[in-house]
Design a protein around this motif. Structure first.
Motif, short mmCIF file in Angstrom:
data_model
loop_
_atom_site.label_atom_id
_atom_site.label_comp_id
_atom_site.label_asym_id
_atom_site.label_seq_id
_atom_site.Cartn_x
_atom_site.Cartn_y
_atom_site.Cartn_z
N ALA A 77 0.84 -1.21 0.00
CA ALA A 77 0.00 0.00 0.00
C ALA A 77 0.86 1.25 0.00
CB ALA A 77 -0.91 0.01 1.22
N THR A 78 0.33 2.32 -0.56
CA THR A 78 1.04 3.60 -0.59
C THR A 78 1.31 4.10 0.82
OG1 THR A 78 -0.06 4.16 -2.66
CG2 THR A 78 0.95 5.96 -1.44
N ALA A 79 0.33 3.93 1.70
CA ALA A 79 0.48 4.40 3.08
C ALA A 79 1.60 3.66 3.81
CB ALA A 79 -0.85 4.23 3.83
N TRP A 80 1.86 2.41 3.42
CA TRP A 80 2.93 1.64 4.06
C TRP A 80 4.29 2.29 3.78
CZ3 TRP A 80 2.56 -2.72 7.18
CH2 TRP A 80 3.77 -3.36 7.48
N LEU A 81 4.47 2.72 2.54
CA LEU A 81 5.73 3.39 2.19
C LEU A 81 5.88 4.68 2.98
CD1 LEU A 81 5.60 2.93 -1.70
CD2 LEU A 81 6.88 1.57 -0.02
N LYS A 82 4.79 5.39 3.16
CA LYS A 82 4.81 6.62 3.94
C LYS A 82 5.19 6.32 5.40
CE LYS A 82 1.53 9.45 2.97
NZ LYS A 82 0.20 10.11 2.91
N LEU A 83 4.65 5.23 5.93
CA LEU A 83 4.95 4.86 7.32
C LEU A 83 6.41 4.46 7.48
CD1 LEU A 83 1.70 2.87 8.13
CD2 LEU A 83 2.52 4.89 9.37
N LEU A 89 12.25 8.64 10.50
CA LEU A 89 12.36 9.97 11.11
C LEU A 89 12.16 9.94 12.62
CD1 LEU A 89 10.34 12.01 8.47
CD2 LEU A 89 12.83 11.95 8.74
N LEU A 90 11.36 9.00 13.10
CA LEU A 90 11.00 8.98 14.52
C LEU A 90 11.71 7.89 15.31
CD1 LEU A 90 7.14 9.51 14.24
CD2 LEU A 90 8.79 11.14 15.15
N GLU A 91 12.44 7.02 14.63
CA GLU A 91 13.01 5.84 15.26
C GLU A 91 13.85 6.17 16.50
OE1 GLU A 91 15.66 1.89 14.03
OE2 GLU A 91 15.43 3.58 12.62
N HIS A 92 14.63 7.23 16.44
CA HIS A 92 15.54 7.54 17.53
C HIS A 92 15.09 8.72 18.38
CE1 HIS A 92 18.29 4.62 15.88
NE2 HIS A 92 18.28 5.23 14.71
N ASN A 126 3.21 10.69 15.71
CA ASN A 126 2.76 12.07 15.64
C ASN A 126 1.53 12.09 14.73
OD1 ASN A 126 3.76 11.87 13.02
ND2 ASN A 126 5.66 12.96 13.50
N GLN A 127 1.03 13.26 14.42
CA GLN A 127 -0.19 13.33 13.62
C GLN A 127 0.00 12.74 12.23
OE1 GLN A 127 -3.15 14.37 15.03
NE2 GLN A 127 -3.95 13.38 13.17
N ASP A 128 1.21 12.91 11.68
CA ASP A 128 1.48 12.33 10.36
C ASP A 128 1.40 10.80 10.40
OD1 ASP A 128 1.87 14.80 9.18
OD2 ASP A 128 4.02 14.83 9.65
N VAL A 129 1.94 10.21 11.47
CA VAL A 129 1.89 8.75 11.60
C VAL A 129 0.45 8.28 11.75
CG1 VAL A 129 2.53 6.80 13.08
CG2 VAL A 129 4.20 8.59 12.59
N LEU A 130 -0.31 8.98 12.59
CA LEU A 130 -1.70 8.61 12.81
C LEU A 130 -2.50 8.70 11.50
CD1 LEU A 130 -3.48 7.70 15.14
CD2 LEU A 130 -4.11 10.08 15.52
N ASP A 131 -2.26 9.77 10.76
CA ASP A 131 -2.95 9.94 9.47
C ASP A 131 -2.58 8.81 8.50
OD1 ASP A 131 -4.10 12.23 10.43
OD2 ASP A 131 -2.70 13.60 9.43
N ALA A 132 -1.30 8.45 8.49
CA ALA A 132 -0.84 7.39 7.59
C ALA A 132 -1.43 6.03 7.99
CB ALA A 132 0.68 7.32 7.58
N LEU A 133 -1.56 5.80 9.28
CA LEU A 133 -2.17 4.55 9.76
C LEU A 133 -3.64 4.46 9.33
CD1 LEU A 133 -0.62 4.30 13.34
CD2 LEU A 133 -0.21 2.71 11.44
N ILE A 134 -4.32 5.58 9.41
CA ILE A 134 -5.72 5.61 8.99
C ILE A 134 -5.81 5.39 7.48
CG2 ILE A 134 -7.77 7.07 8.77
CD1 ILE A 134 -6.94 8.36 11.45
N GLU A 135 -4.89 6.00 6.74
CA GLU A 135 -4.84 5.78 5.28
C GLU A 135 -4.61 4.31 4.96
OE1 GLU A 135 -2.05 8.24 3.21
OE2 GLU A 135 -2.63 10.05 4.34
#
Length: 325
Positions: A77-83, A89-92, A126-135
């Motif tokens: 899925a496209t959202a998986w690549l985004k995640l 970016l958030l790993e560390h 963050n909000q970007d991650v939450l949005d991507a999970l919903i996508e």
């Protein structure tokens, strides 16, 4: 797969091009509405026919429920690549940095629902991650899969069965339909049977082969037939109806597990629950046979099995063959 058609995603409609009203109607009935009965009108005016096709297609798309569990690979899925990018970016990132950057983080990423508090703020999101999970959920058809489960669709592809957790938890008068039949009467009947049996054991009315009340219950199962009962009994231990009624669990196929539990038990006051839907689960049946052998080495008669062994299963013939009535 409909020939001579295009999809209007914005308005959720299928636009069909046909050479005649008859061809249009035939395509609609054969291709679009194969899983539901619809009313239709055969018209001679081509444009009117197209308008009707638009209207019916839009209704069908809006009402559609999957007829099986979606098999979408989430990693494609496209959202998986985004995640994956967001993970890098958030790993560390340290939690204290995330809270320092957003003082409202707790309120933004926590949910209070029907007495349950779900705190997501302590995760690297963050909000970007939450949005991507919903996508991602939208891309893989999660909503449709949930609707299919509640609608009684056979989403268990391995066994071609409906998944009826919803029926077991249904405390309302609403029906739960599977292939057009309400399964709630059967569910309520079995729940009443469970309550009746449990009451007999707790009260001491259920006697062993020597007339003594049950003091120990041994659940034999693996996976959900073990972890679920363990969780419930541990969580509700303080509310036990009988303090001198002990509960044990055998799940490991290693004979040592069963041997250690059976060593401290009295066959005259022990009740075994064999939890296996098919009554063929290898690990469970191995342990069940071990328990049966242990019991008969002391009880001597197979006639006594039915007083000390019960089953949670759908395989009635195999259960009866084991000696359980």
């Amino acid at each position: 797969s409909l020939p001579n058609a295009t999809i209007d995603f914005e308005h959720k409609r299928i636009i069909v091009f046909a050479n005649s009203p008859e061809e249009l109607t035939g395509m609609l009935l054969a291709r679009i509405f194969i899983h539901e009965v619809v009313e239709y009108t055969l018209v001679t005016d081509y444009q009117v026919g197209i308008d009707i096709a638009h209207h019916l297609a839009e209704q069908a798309v809006e009402r559609s429920i999957p007829t099986s569990l979606p098999r979408t690979d989430p990693t494609q899925a496209t959202a998986w690549l985004k995640l994956k990018v967001l993970f890098g970016l958030l790993e560390h990132q340290e939690m204290k940095e995330l809270f320092a950057a957003d003082p409202q983080r707790f309120s933004k990423f926590s949910i209070l629902f029907n007495g349950m508090h779900v705190d997501l703020s302590k995760n690297r999101i963050n909000q970007d991650v939450l949005d991507a999970l919903i996508e991602l959920a939208e891309e893989v058809g999660l909503k449709g899969a949930i609707e299919a489960m509640f609608a009684g669709v056979r989403i268990n592809g391995t066994e071609n069965r409906a998944v009826l957790h919803t029926a077991l938890r249904n405390q309302s008068d609403e029906p739960v339909l599977v292939d057009g039949r309400d399964v709630m009467p059967d569910v309520r009947r079995v729940l009443a049977q469970i309550e009746n049996f449990s009451t007999k054991v707790i009260s001491g009315d259920w006697k062993g082969y020597t007339g003594l009340a049950i003091t120990d219950i041994v659940n034999i199962g693996i996976g959900g037939s073990d972890l679920g009962p363990v969780m419930v009994t541990e969580a509700l231990k303080a509310y036990a109806a009988r303090n001198n009624l002990r509960v044990h669990f055998i799940s490991n196929v290693d004979g040592t597990h069963a041997a250690e539990i059976l060593a401290d038990l009295n066959p005259e006051t022990t009740l075994f629950i064999i939890a296996s839907k098919t009554f063929t689960t290898q690990e469970t049946m191995t342990n069940a046979q071990t328990a049966k052998t242990w019991f008969l080495s002391r009880a001597s008669s197979e006639e006594h099995i039915k007083k000390h062994f019960v089953a949670v299963s759908t395989a009635k013939e195999l259960v009866e063959k084991f000696g359980i009535d």
